[in-house]
Structure formats: structure tokens, C-alpha cells
Design an enzyme around this catalytic site. Structure first.
Site, PDB file in Angstrom:
ATOM      1  CB  THR A 178      19.047 -44.100 -12.252  1.00  0.00           C
ATOM      2  OG1 THR A 178      19.769 -43.168 -11.448  1.00  0.00           O
ATOM      3  CG2 THR A 178      19.998 -44.805 -13.202  1.00  0.00           C
TER       4      THR A 178
ATOM      5  CB  VAL B 254      15.021 -37.409  -7.504  1.00  0.00           C
ATOM      6  CG1 VAL B 254      15.436 -36.477  -8.634  1.00  0.00           C
ATOM      7  CG2 VAL B 254      13.607 -37.108  -7.055  1.00  0.00           C
ATOM      8  CB  CYS B 255      18.782 -38.071 -10.132  1.00  0.00           C
ATOM      9  SG  CYS B 255      20.271 -37.838 -11.106  1.00  0.00           S
ATOM     10  CB  THR B 256      22.366 -40.910  -8.581  1.00  0.00           C
ATOM     11  OG1 THR B 256      22.444 -39.625  -7.953  1.00  0.00           O
ATOM     12  CG2 THR B 256      22.925 -40.823  -9.988  1.00  0.00           C
TER      13      THR B 256
END
Length: 343
Positions: free
Chosen positions: A128, A108-110
């Protein structure tokens, strides 16, 4: 009954929403009938509590180093602490080990930074949080970073964009595991505005902030995205809103920057894109479910919105051809990303 174990990797500086979007959605899936059910486990270094970006603490449920399985899905959360996590050789080593046990691996995300450091993203297309996409591509030139999509799946590895994109990725996993009806039930449970297709841009029609707001417009747009197959002509929408067609058009142009017809067409197109990439429904069935009068009408909408017809989009949901920026190795710059960098 066997369980699907979802191991969520957390660390100091993780974003709480990255974790909660996944765990809360899967809990709702269990409550409305997921079979086999999910069991989410928060794994942290040493099993210690972690301090999230917000300052709140979460208790680890198991030590990352000691977990041996069984394991269905390995998911690494993101957060401001992602660089420190990626520099933790022990954490990265165990992520690499656990990925070999999992049916699918995700971030998830970074959290993509940790997967990249573990060597799990080499030669894969990933996404990202758009703010960190260039940095990820620069640090890991062996991966192909697309900053636009909400989530990307390449083989058994999935990566998602910023923060609440975790919800969209989790809904996609639920749909894979248990079908569209259950996924829609989860979306309703978390009051998601729309289950968005993965290829939809992170900064899309459902995320862009407007200069103002209007109750009539909010109610009308909510009705549109919830009833795509119904009569959504200007007259029908105006009657629903209790205003004249001309006034409704003025409100939409002011607050949405589109006419009602343009908004309807775009909502139907994005919903159809989701069905094309997540189901095997034939094109006529997709067109009917999303309110298009014919497959030809849907084709025209796709060419306008994505630059490709529905059949090509199903094969390759990336959409129109993109250009690579030679100054950012591995980074794919789409028109939307370019617009952001120029603003």
C-alpha cells in the site's frame, strides 16, 4: 466482440489519480488495439456522484449494490476516505461479493484497507502507500504488508503502492492481457518514464528528488532508459550529450549522485528484473535486451542490486531476506523502509 469489464470502486474521499491512472491507461490501450477491448465502469455507493480528495466530483456510472457482471477485474481505489469506506459494511460486503465474480481483484494505494476489511487479503503479501503500511499491518495482523514494492501480486489479488503506482499496475495488467508491445505502447501514450518492475521500491532511482536539475543530465538519463540495449559507455554518452566524459561524470555525480556507468547498470538491472518477472524469456535473452554483455555480467549486477542472482529473483522477486518488526504485526521492513523510518 467480448469486452473485459474493469469495475473501479470509488467513494467519497477517493484519490482522483488512483482512478484516472487506471481508466486513462485502459482507454489508450483500446485506442491502440487492445482486443478484446476494455470497458471501465466507475461503481459508487448507490451510483451517486463522489467527491474526490481534491474536491472534484465524479459521476458514478453504476450502483455498486446493483452490479451483477460480467466482470473481469475488480479494482478498489484509494484515497483519504479509505477508512470511512472500510467502515461501510454495505460497501465492503459488495466488494466481497464482486471479488467472487472477478478473474482478478486489485487495489490502488490505500484501497488495500477495503480489501483487507472484506477479508480478501488474509495470509497474502500485499503493499500500500508506504505512509500507511504500518497502520494497515497493525489493523490487519493476518496479512503480510511490504511497504516497499510498487505493486505486489499474490495469486489472483494485486495491490499497488501510492497513487501513480496505479499506472504501473495497470501496465502490468495490459501486458498480461495483450503482451509487452501493447503495454509499452500505453506507456508511451501516457509518457511514462519507464515501465517499472513491481518489486522496485516505491522510493526508487526514478522517484527520488534531487537537490537540483540539469538539462544535459535529463536528456542523457532519458536516452539511457529508452535505449538500454545500445552503446551506453561513458564515451558514447558524452558524445550524445556534447560534453567531455569528465564533465558528464561531474554532472551525474552532482545531480544523480552516481557516475553514468552506475546509472546505466542500475537502469539495466531494474529493466531486467521486470522482464524476469513478467515474461518467460531465458536469461540470455533478458541480458541481451537490457544491454548486458553476458548473463554473468547480469548476474553480478543482480547480486549487487538485489542481493540475489537473476534465477532466484525470478522465483521470488521480493529480493534479499527481510526482517519483521515485532512491534508491527504482519509488517515486513526492508532496508529501504528502515532507512525511511530512521531519517
Amino acid at each position: 466482440m467480448p469486452e473485459r469489464v474493469i469495475l473501479v470502486v470509488g467513494y467519497d474521499g477517493a484519490e482522483l489519480l488512483d482512478i484516472a491512472c487506471v481508466t486513462s491507461s485502459l482507454d489508450i490501450a483500446n485506442r491502440i488495439g487492445a482486443s478484446p477491448p476494455y470497458r471501465t465502469v466507475l461503481a459508487t455507493p448507490g451510483g451517486r456522484p463522489i467527491t474526490c480528495d481534491s474536491g472534484l466530483q465524479l459521476a458514478g456510472q453504476t450502483a455498486l449494490e446493483q452490479f451483477r457482471g460480467p466482470l473481469d477485474t475488480l479494482l478498489v481505489s484509494g484515497g483519504l476516505g479509505h477508512r470511512d469506506a472500510a467502515e461501510d459494511a454495505v460497501l465492503v460486503g459488495h466488494v466481497r461479493r464482486l471479488a467472487k465474480l472477478a478473474r482478478r481483484t486489485a487495489s490502488v494505494c490505500t484501497g488495500a484497507t477495503v480489501l483487507a476489511e472484506a477479508g480478501l487479503l488474509a495470509n497474502k503479501r500485499v503493499t500500500t502507500h508506504w505512509m500507511y503500511a504500518e497502520q494497515l499491518a497493525r489493523n490487519y495482523p493476518e496479512i503480510i504488508v511490504d511497504p516497499d514494492p510498487i505493486y505486489v501480486r499474490d495469486g489472483d489479488v494485486a495491490t499497488s503502492g501510492g497513487v501513480t503506482s496505479a499506472l504501473d499496475l495497470t501496465l502490468a495488467f495490459v501486458e498480461d492481457d495483450h503482451g509487452m508491445a501493447l503495454a509499452r505502447g500505453v506507456a508511451l501514450g501516457v509518457v511514462a518514464y519507464l515501465q517499472r518492475p513491481g518489486a522496485q521500491a516505491q522510493l526508487s532511482m526514478f522517484l527520488t528528488r534531487r537537490d537540483g536539475d540539469d538539462l544535459v543530465v535529463r536528456r542523457t538519463t532519458s536516452h539511457i532508459v529508452s535505449n538500454l540495449a545500445e552503446d551506453l559507455t561513458a564515451g558514447a554518452l558524452a558524445r550524445l550529450a556534447g560534453v567531455s566524459e569528465r564533465h558528464l561524470s561531474r554532472l551525474f555525480l552532482t545531480y544523480v549522485r552516481e557516475t553514468p556507468a552506475q546509472y546505466v547498470r542500475r537502469a539495466r538491472t531494474e529493466a531486467a528484473a521486470h522482464l524476469l518477472t513478467s515474461t518467460a524469456l531465458p536469461l540470455p535473452a533478458v541480458a541481451r535486451r537490457c544491454g548486458f554483455g553476458s548473463t554473468e555480467t547480469m548476474r553480478q549486477a543482480f547480486v549487487t542490486h538485489f542481493g540475489v542472482p537473476p534465477s532466484a529473483y525470478r522465483r521470488n522477486p521480493v529480493g534479499p531476506a527481510t526482517e519483521s518488526d515485532p512491534s508491527a504485526p504482519g509488517l515486513v521492513l526492508s532496508s529501504a523502509a528502515g532507512a525511511r523510518s530512521d531519517s
